[in-house]
Design a protein around this motif. Structure first.
Motif, PDB file in Angstrom:
ATOM      1  N   ARG A 152       0.800  -1.226   0.000  1.00  0.00           N
ATOM      2  CA  ARG A 152       0.000   0.000   0.000  1.00  0.00           C
ATOM      3  C   ARG A 152       0.832   1.277   0.000  1.00  0.00           C
ATOM      4  NH1 ARG A 152      -4.690  -2.084   4.205  1.00  0.00           N
ATOM      5  NH2 ARG A 152      -5.427  -3.768   2.833  1.00  0.00           N
ATOM      6  N   GLU A 153       2.071   1.191   0.404  1.00  0.00           N
ATOM      7  CA  GLU A 153       2.968   2.345   0.286  1.00  0.00           C
ATOM      8  C   GLU A 153       3.743   2.282  -1.021  1.00  0.00           C
ATOM      9  OE1 GLU A 153       4.894   5.857   0.997  1.00  0.00           O
ATOM     10  OE2 GLU A 153       3.143   5.034   2.025  1.00  0.00           O
ATOM     11  N   ARG A 154       4.167   1.088  -1.392  1.00  0.00           N
ATOM     12  CA  ARG A 154       4.993   0.936  -2.591  1.00  0.00           C
ATOM     13  C   ARG A 154       4.288   1.408  -3.857  1.00  0.00           C
ATOM     14  NH1 ARG A 154       5.318  -2.677  -6.528  1.00  0.00           N
ATOM     15  NH2 ARG A 154       3.747  -4.036  -5.585  1.00  0.00           N
ATOM     16  N   VAL A 155       2.965   1.228  -3.940  1.00  0.00           N
ATOM     17  CA  VAL A 155       2.276   1.571  -5.181  1.00  0.00           C
ATOM     18  C   VAL A 155       2.265   3.066  -5.454  1.00  0.00           C
ATOM     19  CG1 VAL A 155       0.790  -0.465  -5.178  1.00  0.00           C
ATOM     20  CG2 VAL A 155       0.018   1.613  -4.012  1.00  0.00           C
ATOM     21  N   PHE A 156       2.612   3.886  -4.456  1.00  0.00           N
ATOM     22  CA  PHE A 156       2.677   5.325  -4.677  1.00  0.00           C
ATOM     23  C   PHE A 156       4.026   5.762  -5.233  1.00  0.00           C
ATOM     24  CE2 PHE A 156      -0.882   5.178  -1.725  1.00  0.00           C
ATOM     25  CZ  PHE A 156      -1.758   6.061  -2.344  1.00  0.00           C
ATOM     26  N   ALA A 157       4.986   4.845  -5.307  1.00  0.00           N
ATOM     27  CA  ALA A 157       6.290   5.183  -5.879  1.00  0.00           C
ATOM     28  C   ALA A 157       6.179   5.249  -7.392  1.00  0.00           C
ATOM     29  CB  ALA A 157       7.340   4.152  -5.471  1.00  0.00           C
ATOM     30  N   LEU A 158       6.984   6.126  -7.995  1.00  0.00           N
ATOM     31  CA  LEU A 158       6.991   6.248  -9.448  1.00  0.00           C
ATOM     32  C   LEU A 158       7.381   4.919 -10.085  1.00  0.00           C
ATOM     33  CD1 LEU A 158       6.664   8.467 -11.663  1.00  0.00           C
ATOM     34  CD2 LEU A 158       9.153   8.598 -11.684  1.00  0.00           C
ATOM     35  N   MET A 159       6.673   4.544 -11.147  1.00  0.00           N
ATOM     36  CA  MET A 159       6.916   3.339 -11.927  1.00  0.00           C
ATOM     37  C   MET A 159       6.532   2.061 -11.186  1.00  0.00           C
ATOM     38  SD  MET A 159       7.990   4.950 -14.524  1.00  0.00           S
ATOM     39  CE  MET A 159       8.550   3.708 -15.682  1.00  0.00           C
ATOM     40  N   GLU A 160       5.772   2.199 -10.084  1.00  0.00           N
ATOM     41  CA  GLU A 160       5.310   1.018  -9.371  1.00  0.00           C
ATOM     42  C   GLU A 160       3.815   0.830  -9.593  1.00  0.00           C
ATOM     43  OE1 GLU A 160       6.846  -1.226  -7.825  1.00  0.00           O
ATOM     44  OE2 GLU A 160       8.800  -0.436  -7.279  1.00  0.00           O
ATOM     45  N   ARG A 161       3.352  -0.403  -9.525  1.00  0.00           N
ATOM     46  CA  ARG A 161       1.932  -0.680  -9.603  1.00  0.00           C
ATOM     47  C   ARG A 161       1.640  -1.927  -8.788  1.00  0.00           C
ATOM     48  NH1 ARG A 161       4.284  -1.838 -14.617  1.00  0.00           N
ATOM     49  NH2 ARG A 161       3.955  -3.935 -15.418  1.00  0.00           N
ATOM     50  N   GLY A 162       0.411  -2.000  -8.288  1.00  0.00           N
ATOM     51  CA  GLY A 162       0.062  -3.105  -7.394  1.00  0.00           C
ATOM     52  C   GLY A 162      -0.023  -4.424  -8.116  1.00  0.00           C
ATOM     53  N   ASP A 163      -0.530  -4.445  -9.350  1.00  0.00           N
ATOM     54  CA  ASP A 163      -0.703  -5.673 -10.110  1.00  0.00           C
ATOM     55  C   ASP A 163       0.313  -5.682 -11.236  1.00  0.00           C
ATOM     56  OD1 ASP A 163      -1.459  -7.793 -11.638  1.00  0.00           O
ATOM     57  OD2 ASP A 163      -3.568  -7.215 -11.832  1.00  0.00           O
ATOM     58  N   LEU A 164       1.303  -6.552 -11.156  1.00  0.00           N
ATOM     59  CA  LEU A 164       2.372  -6.560 -12.146  1.00  0.00           C
ATOM     60  C   LEU A 164       1.876  -6.957 -13.525  1.00  0.00           C
ATOM     61  CD1 LEU A 164       5.291  -8.121 -10.084  1.00  0.00           C
ATOM     62  CD2 LEU A 164       4.763  -5.713 -10.482  1.00  0.00           C
ATOM     63  N   GLU A 165       0.683  -7.552 -13.612  1.00  0.00           N
ATOM     64  CA  GLU A 165       0.139  -7.943 -14.905  1.00  0.00           C
ATOM     65  C   GLU A 165      -0.704  -6.835 -15.522  1.00  0.00           C
ATOM     66  OE1 GLU A 165       1.035 -10.723 -16.315  1.00  0.00           O
ATOM     67  OE2 GLU A 165       2.245 -11.163 -14.554  1.00  0.00           O
ATOM     68  N   ALA A 166      -0.991  -5.786 -14.746  1.00  0.00           N
ATOM     69  CA  ALA A 166      -1.866  -4.728 -15.247  1.00  0.00           C
ATOM     70  C   ALA A 166      -1.131  -3.836 -16.228  1.00  0.00           C
ATOM     71  CB  ALA A 166      -2.385  -3.886 -14.081  1.00  0.00           C
ATOM     72  N   GLU A 167      -1.909  -3.198 -17.087  1.00  0.00           N
ATOM     73  CA  GLU A 167      -1.315  -2.286 -18.058  1.00  0.00           C
ATOM     74  C   GLU A 167      -0.867  -1.012 -17.352  1.00  0.00           C
ATOM     75  OE1 GLU A 167      -4.069  -1.505 -21.127  1.00  0.00           O
ATOM     76  OE2 GLU A 167      -4.118  -3.553 -21.886  1.00  0.00           O
ATOM     77  N   GLY A 168       0.008  -0.269 -18.029  1.00  0.00           N
ATOM     78  CA  GLY A 168       0.416   1.027 -17.522  1.00  0.00           C
ATOM     79  C   GLY A 168       1.715   0.961 -16.742  1.00  0.00           C
ATOM     80  N   LEU A 169       2.249   2.152 -16.447  1.00  0.00           N
ATOM     81  CA  LEU A 169       3.544   2.258 -15.783  1.00  0.00           C
ATOM     82  C   LEU A 169       3.416   2.591 -14.303  1.00  0.00           C
ATOM     83  CD1 LEU A 169       5.510   4.228 -18.513  1.00  0.00           C
ATOM     84  CD2 LEU A 169       5.635   1.793 -18.008  1.00  0.00           C
ATOM     85  N   GLY A 170       2.204   2.691 -13.782  1.00  0.00           N
ATOM     86  CA  GLY A 170       2.062   3.031 -12.377  1.00  0.00           C
ATOM     87  C   GLY A 170       2.366   4.472 -12.079  1.00  0.00           C
ATOM     88  N   ILE A 171       2.273   5.341 -13.095  1.00  0.00           N
ATOM     89  CA  ILE A 171       2.618   6.750 -12.906  1.00  0.00           C
ATOM     90  C   ILE A 171       1.511   7.494 -12.166  1.00  0.00           C
ATOM     91  CG2 ILE A 171       3.163   8.896 -14.136  1.00  0.00           C
ATOM     92  CD1 ILE A 171       4.412   7.191 -16.306  1.00  0.00           C
ATOM     93  N   GLY A 172       0.247   7.038 -12.312  1.00  0.00           N
ATOM     94  CA  GLY A 172      -0.884   7.780 -11.787  1.00  0.00           C
ATOM     95  C   GLY A 172      -0.833   8.039 -10.295  1.00  0.00           C
ATOM     96  N   LEU A 173      -0.573   7.016  -9.480  1.00  0.00           N
ATOM     97  CA  LEU A 173      -0.578   7.207  -8.042  1.00  0.00           C
ATOM     98  C   LEU A 173       0.576   8.086  -7.576  1.00  0.00           C
ATOM     99  CD1 LEU A 173      -1.674   3.691  -6.732  1.00  0.00           C
ATOM    100  CD2 LEU A 173      -3.000   5.792  -6.842  1.00  0.00           C
ATOM    101  N   SER A 174       1.690   8.057  -8.288  1.00  0.00           N
ATOM    102  CA  SER A 174       2.785   8.971  -7.974  1.00  0.00           C
ATOM    103  C   SER A 174       2.337  10.414  -8.180  1.00  0.00           C
ATOM    104  CB  SER A 174       4.008   8.656  -8.851  1.00  0.00           C
ATOM    105  OG  SER A 174       5.030   9.599  -8.640  1.00  0.00           O
ATOM    106  N   THR A 175       1.619  10.660  -9.272  1.00  0.00           N
ATOM    107  CA  THR A 175       1.070  11.990  -9.535  1.00  0.00           C
ATOM    108  C   THR A 175       0.099  12.387  -8.436  1.00  0.00           C
ATOM    109  OG1 THR A 175       1.218  11.600 -11.913  1.00  0.00           O
ATOM    110  CG2 THR A 175      -0.184  13.399 -11.197  1.00  0.00           C
ATOM    111  N   CYS A 176      -0.761  11.457  -8.044  1.00  0.00           N
ATOM    112  CA  CYS A 176      -1.749  11.749  -7.004  1.00  0.00           C
ATOM    113  C   CYS A 176      -1.074  12.204  -5.716  1.00  0.00           C
ATOM    114  CB  CYS A 176      -2.600  10.515  -6.738  1.00  0.00           C
ATOM    115  SG  CYS A 176      -3.722  10.084  -8.087  1.00  0.00           S
ATOM    116  N   ARG A 177      -0.076  11.455  -5.276  1.00  0.00           N
ATOM    117  CA  ARG A 177       0.605  11.826  -4.029  1.00  0.00           C
ATOM    118  C   ARG A 177       1.266  13.189  -4.151  1.00  0.00           C
ATOM    119  NH1 ARG A 177       3.946   7.758  -0.389  1.00  0.00           N
ATOM    120  NH2 ARG A 177       1.846   7.601   0.462  1.00  0.00           N
TER     121      ARG A 177
END
Length: 397
Positions: free
Chosen positions: A337-362
Motif C-alpha cells: 500500500r505504500e509501494r504503489v505510490f512510488a513512481l513506476m510502481e503498480r500493485g498488479d504486475l500484470e496490469a497495463e500502464g507504468l504506475g505513474i498515476g498514483l505517484s502523480t496523485c501523491r
C-alpha cells in the motif's frame, strides 16, 4: 552527545555528497596549491561530522577517515576561524593529539582555514601541516583563507549541477505523468468523435450535435488540464492555487471523461457528494487526482469476475475533508500500500500502464498539504482516500 550544531553540520555535509567519494581532481588541485603556497609537503581537505573526520582530498599522504576525537581540526571547528600554530606540542589543544605525539604522525607546524557554507555552517577545514616547526607570513595566511573559500565554491557548484541534473530527470518523469493524466480525457474525446463519424444517419442533427458537444467539452477539459498542470510544474509543484472546488461538478466531468472505460467494464459508478461539498484546492489538479483514482478502480474491478462497483464519497472531517474511492476489486495487499505510490510502481504486475498515476496523485495531494493512502474497502476491494486541510472546517476540540 550529538548537539543541534552537529545535526545542522551533518545536514549541510549531506547536501554536498562528498563523503565516501574518491578525491575529485578539482579539489585535489586546491590542496596541491595550498601546500605549494604555504611551503609544506602536506595539505588536506577535512570534512568533520558528528563522528568522524573525512579527508576528501590530500597531498603528501593517502586520504583516510579517523575518529573525531583524534582530529586536530575538530578541536578548532567549534570556533571557526583561521588557525596557525608554530609548534603543536606547545599548544594545549593539540599537545596530546595522536597526530602530534607520534601515535599517528609527528605534526609540528599546523595551519587551517574553515570551510563555511553560504548558510554559515562550518563543515570542515582546509589544513596544511608539517613535521617541522614553521609559520606563515600574512600573504600566505590570506591565500589559505582564499583557497578555503574556493573549496566551498566548488562544493556549491557540484551541488547545484547535481540538483539541475535531478531537476531534468524530474522533468522527464513529469512528462510521463502528464501523458498519463491526459489519456482518459483524450480517450473520451476520440470515442465521442468516432460515435459522430460512425453515426448511421449524419443528418440526424440533434444526435450529432449532442455527441460533438460532448467531444468539445472533453477537449476543453483536456486543454484546461494541460495549461494548469504545466503551470503547476513551472512553479515546482509547490503552490497549487486555492479556491472552492465544486466537487459534484468535478466528479461529473471525471465520470464523463471515463465514459468509455465505464461502459466497457460494465461497472456501476455511484457518485455520492452533492453540490454542498466544496473542498479547498486546485480544481484541475484535484480532477486529475480523482480521475486517476477512479480509473484505477475501474481497471482492477474489471478483472474480478463479478459485477464491478465503484463508489465515490466525501465528507467533512476535523480540519478538512476526506474523499474516498471504494471498489469491489481484488484490493491491495497491506505490504504494497505504500509501494504503489512510488513512481513506476503498480500493485498488479500484470496490469497495463507504468504506475505513474498514483505517484502523480501523491505529489498533488501533498502540494495541497494533504495526505493520501489506501485501505481495505467496505465493498471488499480497495479504498483510496484523500484528506485535504481546510481552515473553514472546524478542528476537533
Amino acid at each position: 552527545m550529538i548537539t543541534e550544531q552537529d545535526v545542522t553540520r551533518r545536514q549541510a555535509i549531506d547536501a554536498y555528497h562528498v563523503i565516501g567519494e574518491g578525491p575529485a581532481p578539482d579539489l585535489q588541485g586546491i590542496v596541491q596549491l595550498a601546500a605549494t603556497v604555504c611551503g609544506v609537503d602536506t595539505a588536506v581537505i577535512n570534512i568533520i561530522d558528528d563522528r568522524s573526520q573525512h579527508q576528501i582530498a590530500a597531498v603528501g599522504f593517502e586520504p583516510a577517515v579517523c575518529s573525531r576525537e583524534d582530529s586536530m581540526c575538530a578541536a578548532v571547528i567549534a570556533r571557526p576561524g583561521r588557525v596557525v600554530v608554530n609548534d603543536a606540542r606547545l599548544d594545549d589543544r593539540f599537545a596530546h593529539n595522536p597526530f602530534v605525539t607520534g601515535e599517528v604522525a609527528h605534526v609540528r607546524f599546523y595551519a587551517s582555514s574553515p570551510l563555511i557554507t553560504p548558510a554559515g555552517v562550518a563543515i570542515g577545514t582546509l589544513c596544511v601541516f608539517d613535521s617541522r616547526v614553521g609559520d606563515l607570513a600574512e600573504p600566505e595566511r590570506e591565500a589559505l583563507d582564499l583557497l578555503a573559500h574556493q573549496v566551498v565554491d566548488l562544493l556549491e557548484l557540484r551541488r547545484i549541477s547535481r540538483e539541475l541534473s535531478e531537476s531534468n530527470d524530474q522533468l522527464s518523469r513529469f512528462a510521463g505523468q502528464i501523458s498519463h493524466d491526459l489519456r482518459n480525457p483524450l480517450t473520451a474525446l476520440t470515442g465521442f468523435i468516432e460515435l459522430a463519424v460512425d453515426s448511421p444517419d449524419m443528418d440526424n442533427a440533434p444526435d450529432a450535435a449532442r455527441v460533438l458537444a460532448r467531444a468539445e467539452a472533453a477537449a476543453s477539459r483536456m486543454d484546461d488540464m494541460i495549461s494548469d498542470i504545466l503551470a503547476y510544474a513551472r512553479v515546482g509543484g509547490a503552490s497549487p492555487q486555492r479556491t472552492r472546488v465544486d466537487l459534484a461538478s468535478v466528479l461529473g466531468s471525471v465520470v464523463e471523461d471515463l465514459d468509455a472505460q465505464i461502459s466497457v467494464s460494465g461497472a456501476t459508478v455511484e457518485v455520492r457528494p452533492d453540490a454542498g461539498i466544496r473542498p479547498l484546492g486546485d480544481p484541475t489538479l484535484l480532477r486529475a487526482v480523482l480521475q486517476n483514482l477512479l480509473a484505477n478502480a475501474l481497471k482492477f474491478t474489471a478483472s474480478v469476475g463479478r459485477s464491478p462497483r465503484v463508489v465515490v464519497d466525501a465528507r467533512a472531517v476535523s480540519g478538512g475533508w476526506r474523499l474516498t474511492v471504494d471498489d469491489n476489486g481484488p484490493g491491495v495487499p497491506h505490504a504494497d500500500r505504500e509501494r504503489v505510490f512510488a513512481l513506476m510502481e503498480r500493485g498488479d504486475l500484470e496490469a497495463e500502464g507504468l504506475g505513474i498515476g498514483l505517484s502523480t496523485c501523491r505529489r498533488v495531494v501533498e502540494a495541497h498539504g494533504g495526505r493520501i493512502g489506501i485501505d481495505e474497502s467496505p465493498l471488499g476491494g480497495a479504498r483510496a482516500w484523500i484528506v485535504l486541510p481546510d481552515p473553514d472546517v472546524p478542528a476537533a476540540s
